[in-house]
Design an enzyme around this catalytic site. Structure first.
Site, mmCIF file in Angstrom:
data_model
loop_
_atom_site.group_PDB
_atom_site.id
_atom_site.type_symbol
_atom_site.label_atom_id
_atom_site.label_comp_id
_atom_site.label_asym_id
_atom_site.label_seq_id
_atom_site.Cartn_x
_atom_site.Cartn_y
_atom_site.Cartn_z
ATOM 1 N N ASP A 45 -1.895 5.438 -5.176
ATOM 2 C CA ASP A 45 -2.256 4.567 -4.056
ATOM 3 C C ASP A 45 -2.560 3.147 -4.533
ATOM 4 O O ASP A 45 -3.656 2.870 -5.034
ATOM 5 C CB ASP A 45 -3.480 5.156 -3.333
ATOM 6 C CG ASP A 45 -3.789 4.401 -2.059
ATOM 7 O OD1 ASP A 45 -4.535 4.926 -1.222
ATOM 8 O OD2 ASP A 45 -3.275 3.272 -1.905
ATOM 9 N N ASP A 87 0.816 -1.212 0.000
ATOM 10 C CA ASP A 87 0.000 0.000 0.000
ATOM 11 C C ASP A 87 0.851 1.264 0.000
ATOM 12 O O ASP A 87 1.341 1.697 1.048
ATOM 13 C CB ASP A 87 -0.902 -0.026 1.251
ATOM 14 C CG ASP A 87 -1.777 1.204 1.346
ATOM 15 O OD1 ASP A 87 -2.402 1.412 2.406
ATOM 16 O OD2 ASP A 87 -1.830 1.967 0.359
HETATM 17 C C1 LIG Z 1 -7.126 -1.055 3.712
HETATM 18 C C2 LIG Z 1 -7.034 0.132 2.843
HETATM 19 C C3 LIG Z 1 -5.860 0.716 2.349
HETATM 20 C C4 LIG Z 1 -6.280 1.802 1.590
HETATM 21 C C5 LIG Z 1 -5.437 2.753 0.803
HETATM 22 N N1 LIG Z 1 -4.334 3.276 1.481
HETATM 23 N N2 LIG Z 1 -7.630 1.850 1.651
HETATM 24 C C6 LIG Z 1 -8.513 2.811 1.017
HETATM 25 N N3 LIG Z 1 -8.100 0.822 2.423
#
Ligand SMILES: Cc1cc(CN)n(C)n1
Length: 331
Positions: free
Chosen positions: A220, A36
């Site tokens: 992201d 992430d």
């Molecule tokens: C678990 C998770 C990670 C992210 C993006 N950083 N989102 C929107 N949800």
């Protein structure tokens, strides 16, 4: 050192997320984690996670690792943009991905996770690849895997080659020239508050004219869709007959039979084109003739997010040099 690891689509019907195998501890325990670039905590389902909140996920058991060390007095708690979250304690242990090993990596063990994590059995935790300033460990913030690994990598970079409904790769320490076409265009990164924030130079819908407008947003890898300013998204969906912005479904939906236009976004003087098929994200429910769009408005978020729907159309270089930059190439 350099390494390469697969980015495997979770639920390849929709590319909800991508998971990558890692090993933690001695003897090595394998988990599949969601890498992430939009956060900076490395956390895992563990032997400490409430049993009622674990549903099929692989877990990390520090008590079974001879190299695990409790980081005494440290806790963490994180909330993501989609409302999901988790919290727990912290260990340090050996952490390996794609053959690159960091000894004494901070591994955050979950004591509690929110329902969306419990219900996603294919995701066993996250590896934050944002800037370490975002790390939530208290009282002392911890470094990401990339920050720890950087000094031992041939080059202080990692790349994302995510694919539509197929397995892609994350590479660490090198740029694989076979993974892209043309040139890589590098853009400056705003590292405050800790995301890979860059400014796109504009957009075009289908084969329409290019609109030169600066769009600042974050790259992201753990956000499934792409969220852009309302004006941009409205001009896209206006081209799709029957598309509506549904309060009920929380975004643009459209007839699944539609042929969607592509979406092109500028990166400096170059650009990346997202095929329309990537923007047909999913049926709202199995068998429904109504589909949910992969391009949605960011108005409720306060930030624009270039998520997987955009990233999977490109080869992306996250350059952790001084200063950090982000590179985009067609593929
Ligand atoms: C678990 C998770 C990670 C992210 C993006 N950083 N989102 C929107 N949800």
């Amino acid at each position: 050192e350099k390494g390469s690891a697969p980015a495997i689509p979770v639920d390849p019907r929709f590319d909800i997320a991508y998971v990558t195998p890692v090993t933690i501890g001695t003897p090595p325990q394998t988990l599949y984690l969601d890498f992430d670039t939009g956060s900076s905590d490395l956390w895992v389902f563990s032997s400490h996670t409430l049993a009622s909140q674990v549903r099929g996920q692989m877990i990390y058991s520090p008590e079974k690792s001879t190299t695990a060390k409790l980081l005494a007095g440290h806790t963490w708690s994180i909330r993501y943009g989609d409302g999901s979250g988790s919290l727990g304690n912290v260990y340090t242990d050996n952490f390996t991905v794609g053959g690159v090993t960091v000894t004494s990596q901070a591994v955050q063990t979950a004591q509690q996770v929110s329902t969306s994590f419990t219900s996603e059995s294919d995701i066993h935790g996250l590896v934050g690849l944002g800037f370490s300033t975002l790390n939530t460990v208290y009282p002392n913030g911890q470094l990401t895997f990339f920050d720890n690994a950087k000094s031992q990598l041939d080059s202080p970079v990692f790349t994302a080659d995510l694919k539509w409904k197929k397995e892609g790769t994350y590479d660490f320490g090198f740029i694989d020239e076979t993974k892209y076409t043309g040139e890589i265009t590098y853009l400056p990164v705003q590292t405050d508050p800790g995301y890979w924030t860059f400014t796109s130079s504009g957009y075009a819908v289908g084969d329409g004219s290019f609109n030169q407008v600066s769009i600042s947003g974050i790259a992201d890898t753990a956000t499934s869709l792409t969220y852009l300013p309302t004006a941009v998204v409205t001009s896209y969906w206006r081209q799709v007959e029957g598309a509506v912005n549904s309060q009920y479904y929380g975004g643009y939906v459209f007839p699944c039979s539609s042929k969607l236009p592509s979406f092109t976004f500028g990166v400096g003087s170059a650009n990346i084109t997202i095929p329309g098929s990537y923007i047909n994200y999913a049926q709202i429910t199995e068998g429904s003739p109504t589909c949910f769009g992969g391009l949605q408005s960011s108005s409720g978020l306060g930030i624009n997010i270039w998520g997987d729907v955009a990233l999977k159309a490109a080869f992306v270089v996250f350059n952790g040099g001084n200063p950090p930059t982000i590179g985009w190439a067609r593929k």
